[in-house]
Design a protein around this motif. Sequence first.
Motif, PDB file in Angstrom:
ATOM      1  N   UNK A 449       0.693  -1.202  -0.061  1.00  0.00           N
ATOM      2  CA  UNK A 449      -0.364  -0.325   0.053  1.00  0.00           C
ATOM      3  C   UNK A 449       1.102   1.225   0.005  1.00  0.00           C
ATOM      4  N   UNK A 450       2.308   0.532   0.545  1.00  0.00           N
ATOM      5  CA  UNK A 450       3.024   2.317   0.734  1.00  0.00           C
ATOM      6  C   UNK A 450       3.734   2.326  -0.605  1.00  0.00           C
ATOM      7  N   UNK A 451       3.760   1.147  -1.927  1.00  0.00           N
ATOM      8  CA  UNK A 451       4.326   1.868  -2.978  1.00  0.00           C
ATOM      9  C   UNK A 451       5.753   0.684  -2.833  1.00  0.00           C
ATOM     10  N   UNK A 452       5.727  -0.077  -2.014  1.00  0.00           N
ATOM     11  CA  UNK A 452       6.500  -0.917  -2.670  1.00  0.00           C
ATOM     12  C   UNK A 452       6.931  -2.703  -3.242  1.00  0.00           C
ATOM     13  N   UNK A 453       7.130  -2.618  -3.888  1.00  0.00           N
ATOM     14  CA  UNK A 453       7.157  -4.047  -4.496  1.00  0.00           C
ATOM     15  C   UNK A 453       7.938  -5.023  -3.970  1.00  0.00           C
ATOM     16  N   UNK A 454       7.080  -7.006  -3.373  1.00  0.00           N
ATOM     17  CA  UNK A 454       8.232  -7.427  -2.785  1.00  0.00           C
ATOM     18  C   UNK A 454       8.476  -9.293  -4.197  1.00  0.00           C
ATOM     19  N   UNK A 455       9.325  -8.705  -3.487  1.00  0.00           N
ATOM     20  CA  UNK A 455      10.321 -10.305  -4.509  1.00  0.00           C
ATOM     21  C   UNK A 455      11.034 -10.767  -3.583  1.00  0.00           C
ATOM     22  N   UNK A 456      10.304 -12.682  -4.160  1.00  0.00           N
ATOM     23  CA  UNK A 456      10.867 -13.676  -3.168  1.00  0.00           C
ATOM     24  C   UNK A 456      11.923 -14.311  -3.875  1.00  0.00           C
ATOM     25  N   UNK A 457      12.815 -14.373  -3.421  1.00  0.00           N
ATOM     26  CA  UNK A 457      14.003 -14.688  -4.133  1.00  0.00           C
ATOM     27  C   UNK A 457      14.534 -15.861  -3.083  1.00  0.00           C
ATOM     28  N   UNK A 458      14.737 -17.225  -3.247  1.00  0.00           N
ATOM     29  CA  UNK A 458      14.574 -18.115  -2.254  1.00  0.00           C
ATOM     30  C   UNK A 458      15.449 -19.345  -2.846  1.00  0.00           C
ATOM     31  N   UNK A 459      16.832 -19.745  -2.456  1.00  0.00           N
ATOM     32  CA  UNK A 459      17.291 -21.414  -2.872  1.00  0.00           C
ATOM     33  C   UNK A 459      16.139 -22.393  -2.486  1.00  0.00           C
ATOM     34  N   UNK A 460      15.259 -21.985  -1.972  1.00  0.00           N
ATOM     35  CA  UNK A 460      14.022 -23.913  -1.901  1.00  0.00           C
ATOM     36  C   UNK A 460      13.446 -24.195  -3.334  1.00  0.00           C
ATOM     37  N   UNK A 461      13.126 -24.716  -3.365  1.00  0.00           N
ATOM     38  CA  UNK A 461      12.221 -25.600  -4.503  1.00  0.00           C
ATOM     39  C   UNK A 461      11.065 -24.438  -4.797  1.00  0.00           C
ATOM     40  N   UNK A 462      10.972 -23.754  -6.092  1.00  0.00           N
ATOM     41  CA  UNK A 462      10.427 -23.034  -6.715  1.00  0.00           C
ATOM     42  C   UNK A 462       8.502 -23.286  -6.221  1.00  0.00           C
ATOM     43  N   UNK A 463       8.638 -24.393  -6.635  1.00  0.00           N
ATOM     44  CA  UNK A 463       6.902 -24.655  -5.872  1.00  0.00           C
ATOM     45  C   UNK A 463       6.515 -24.440  -4.433  1.00  0.00           C
ATOM     46  N   UNK A 464       7.568 -24.420  -3.878  1.00  0.00           N
ATOM     47  CA  UNK A 464       7.552 -24.276  -2.512  1.00  0.00           C
ATOM     48  C   UNK A 464       6.696 -22.639  -2.476  1.00  0.00           C
ATOM     49  N   UNK A 465       8.511 -22.071  -2.543  1.00  0.00           N
ATOM     50  CA  UNK A 465       8.623 -20.232  -1.940  1.00  0.00           C
ATOM     51  C   UNK A 465       6.913 -19.983  -3.226  1.00  0.00           C
ATOM     52  N   UNK A 466       6.668 -20.543  -4.156  1.00  0.00           N
ATOM     53  CA  UNK A 466       5.033 -19.753  -4.958  1.00  0.00           C
ATOM     54  C   UNK A 466       4.331 -19.895  -3.933  1.00  0.00           C
ATOM     55  N   UNK A 467       3.992 -21.072  -3.468  1.00  0.00           N
ATOM     56  CA  UNK A 467       2.813 -21.562  -2.091  1.00  0.00           C
ATOM     57  C   UNK A 467       2.977 -20.382  -0.771  1.00  0.00           C
ATOM     58  N   UNK A 468       4.374 -20.647  -0.323  1.00  0.00           N
ATOM     59  CA  UNK A 468       4.173 -19.530   0.441  1.00  0.00           C
ATOM     60  C   UNK A 468       4.624 -17.742  -0.356  1.00  0.00           C
ATOM     61  N   UNK A 469       4.911 -17.877  -1.049  1.00  0.00           N
ATOM     62  CA  UNK A 469       4.002 -16.010  -2.451  1.00  0.00           C
ATOM     63  C   UNK A 469       2.757 -15.821  -1.856  1.00  0.00           C
ATOM     64  N   UNK A 470       1.857 -17.175  -2.348  1.00  0.00           N
ATOM     65  CA  UNK A 470       0.984 -17.210  -2.220  1.00  0.00           C
ATOM     66  C   UNK A 470       0.111 -16.861  -1.162  1.00  0.00           C
ATOM     67  N   UNK A 471       0.306 -17.245  -0.142  1.00  0.00           N
ATOM     68  CA  UNK A 471      -0.288 -18.064   1.197  1.00  0.00           C
ATOM     69  C   UNK A 471       0.068 -16.007   1.833  1.00  0.00           C
ATOM     70  N   UNK A 472       0.790 -15.113   1.631  1.00  0.00           N
ATOM     71  CA  UNK A 472       1.165 -14.463   1.932  1.00  0.00           C
ATOM     72  C   UNK A 472       0.707 -13.070   1.192  1.00  0.00           C
ATOM     73  N   UNK A 473       0.085 -13.612   0.698  1.00  0.00           N
ATOM     74  CA  UNK A 473      -0.975 -12.738  -0.988  1.00  0.00           C
ATOM     75  C   UNK A 473       0.007 -11.488  -1.541  1.00  0.00           C
ATOM     76  N   UNK A 474       1.742 -12.426  -2.227  1.00  0.00           N
ATOM     77  CA  UNK A 474       2.176 -11.784  -2.651  1.00  0.00           C
ATOM     78  C   UNK A 474       1.836 -11.636  -3.945  1.00  0.00           C
TER      79      UNK A 474
END
Length: 781
Positions: A449-474
């Motif tokens: 809401x303050x104009x800051x874009x979030x990106x997730x950069x992880x060494x973990x499996x992309x599917x797992x990372x994407x699911x965490x991003x989904x649950x945190x509404x990214x």
Amino acid sequence: MQQFSGLTSAEVQARVQQGLKNTEPRPLTKSTGQIIAENVFTLFNLINVVLAIMVFTTGSYKNMLFILIATVNTLIGIFQELRSKHQVDKMALLSHSPVTVIRNGASQSIAPADVVQGDTLQVTLGDQFPVDGTVLATEELEVDESQITGEADPISKQVGDPVTSGSFVVSGNALIQVTKVGSATFVNSLTAKIKPTQQNNSQLLRLINRIIKILTIIIVPLGSILLVSRFLHGVGYSEAILGTVAAMMGMIPEGLVLLSSVTLAVSAYHLARQHVLVRDLASIETLARVDTICLDKTGTLTSGALQFKQLQLETTQYTNAEVGEILGSLVNGIGDTNETARTLQSHFQEHPDPVTDIVPFSSARKWSGGTVGTVGKFAMGAPQFVLDLTPKQQAEVQHLAQAGNRVLALVQATTLQTNELQGTQLIAFILITDVIRPDAATTLEYLRNQGVTAKVISGDDPTTVAQIAKETKIPGWNQSVDMSQVGDDADYQELVAEHTVFGRVKPAQKERLIKALQANGHTVAMTGDGVNDILALRQSNCGIAMASGNESTKSIADFVLMNSNFSALINVLKEGRRVINNIDSIASLYLIKTMFSVMLSVLFLFLAKSYPFEPIQLTPINSLMVGIPSFLLALAPAFHPIRDRFIAGITGISLPSALTVVINILVIDGIGSWLHWQQLQLSTLSVLVTGFVCWQALILVSRPLNPYKTAIIAGSITLFLITFVVFRHFFGFASLFSWPLGVIGVVLILLINPLFLGLQRVVHWVTTTVSALWRNRRPAE
């Protein structure tokens, strides 16, 4: 496990002499001496010291009061940096646990720095590897390399397998032969790529310092010429020195430097109370300007722990309650110590039946099991290792895994032995997930809401990372990238522009992703807690580490979240915006004095008269009309996005106000010549009118007014006028209750506003005309 005698004392000594001894990681924080030197030996301080010496030679010691500002500013900088260094060093000290080595056939405990190449390390559950090595012997050794790779799953190690510094033992024990020590280890090779210091990213402080540098180029020759001209015009030594120093001090916006330091220090204090360690004051401003934040999954969005999610029954033979009791008996009876086992033990606490014929978990088997009372033989583990999966079951396991779950299968078997599991029947799927920090989603929503874009950069499996991003509404969570499939020649700038979630990212790739975002014009913050985040944290404009992370990570970060509390970023962002927005709006107050001082210095080169001020006479203006009010205004709430009004304030307020001061002083000088006034009357009226010009500017920068700001404005003018009555002898003022000084003063004060408005229009017309001419000229070039 096979016995090893390790090195002898003579062999250890020989390796020490050969330089094959481990070393402490080089400190990434500055030394105490460096911190003091960098804050003391500055251009700003040098100018102040030289001017103070000049005043000292006149014997007018009260005119040296300005040196206090430089001293306070220096002490604030030293105190804040030393405080941050102490906190980071203390955290590093706490993490230096002793290690066990085998020497001369016996185990002994030594400091990590005393390990030599060829040593035999004895490791067990919870130990961290301080060096790189190779497995000599093992009993079910499993290692957590998430600090290195970002992968959360434990990795089984067999004899001959390498182990890496920075990783942890999560199960079993082993003997490790040390192969790399000191700078050759993985962790130290990463930190060796990092420069101990980072360039100041503060735009505001850089702009202020640039102004000071430019003014220094002007001050030295202009001040020297002004001093010579005073002597040539017959002005006495003390008057010439004091007038020249007043002019030169007026040109330096030293109060603006102090205000920036003090308000940032106050913000650092507020953040410390909220358990946020600020290692560099300027980083508060940098984070407030961030428009992109890159998040590591493990340890940042997630806590690093696991939680039980669901028991999905796949048979009608048992009820949910009965399966819960079977699982409780099984996991508590086996007593495995890995993270998955501890998660299930904490959830399934009822264990009514004893467990016999126990087969503990092994990464090679991928399952554990035992006989549960009289109920039967049961095993639990990875579905593909405990079952011959049917196509339907395979599809179900894949579906559950794609939803971000760790999937285990509970099976009942006819035969269950150490290396044999037969006749298995699926009872239930057990779903386990990463523990997402409870404040992650709300914090990310606030940042968004303050104009800051979030990106997730992880060494973990992309599917797992994407699911965490989904649950945190990214937003963009469903467009993940597997960086293990991205070549070195890929266009990273296009990659970061089009995608949000990146999995299986190597440390060097994290750094390249940050660089690509910066190349695309973004100001980037990076959060992380592992060794694999170090390069990215240093490359980012603002690095944020969790207190639970690796010590090297904390040593280079700009912020350390002491409670690993992700929502603390909201407070940091607010503090930064409050400071910048307020300083941005009130900076024009300080530049008024700078501008009129430069103008008056040039004019008085050609006038056979004393400069209208002494250093001490500027103190009421500096403190009561500018310094104290601006500090109080800087503490007011102002959490809106940064507007960067610094330049607009100069043209709209500073320059017209400075011209108003100069014109008034020339008028006062003319009236003084006509009425044959002494320097005392000239200086008094000059200070009075200048103070009211600054007071008008104070009102302008305080808009919109509220009770708090109104009280500041009213208080400042009241105290300013009191100095002319109560402290006039100390500051060297004449009485305002004398004819015609007081009357002329009132008339000039009443004319300030119309004169200012007229000059403001002229300045606006000139700047607009010049800007238009410049824009029209550029295409032709």
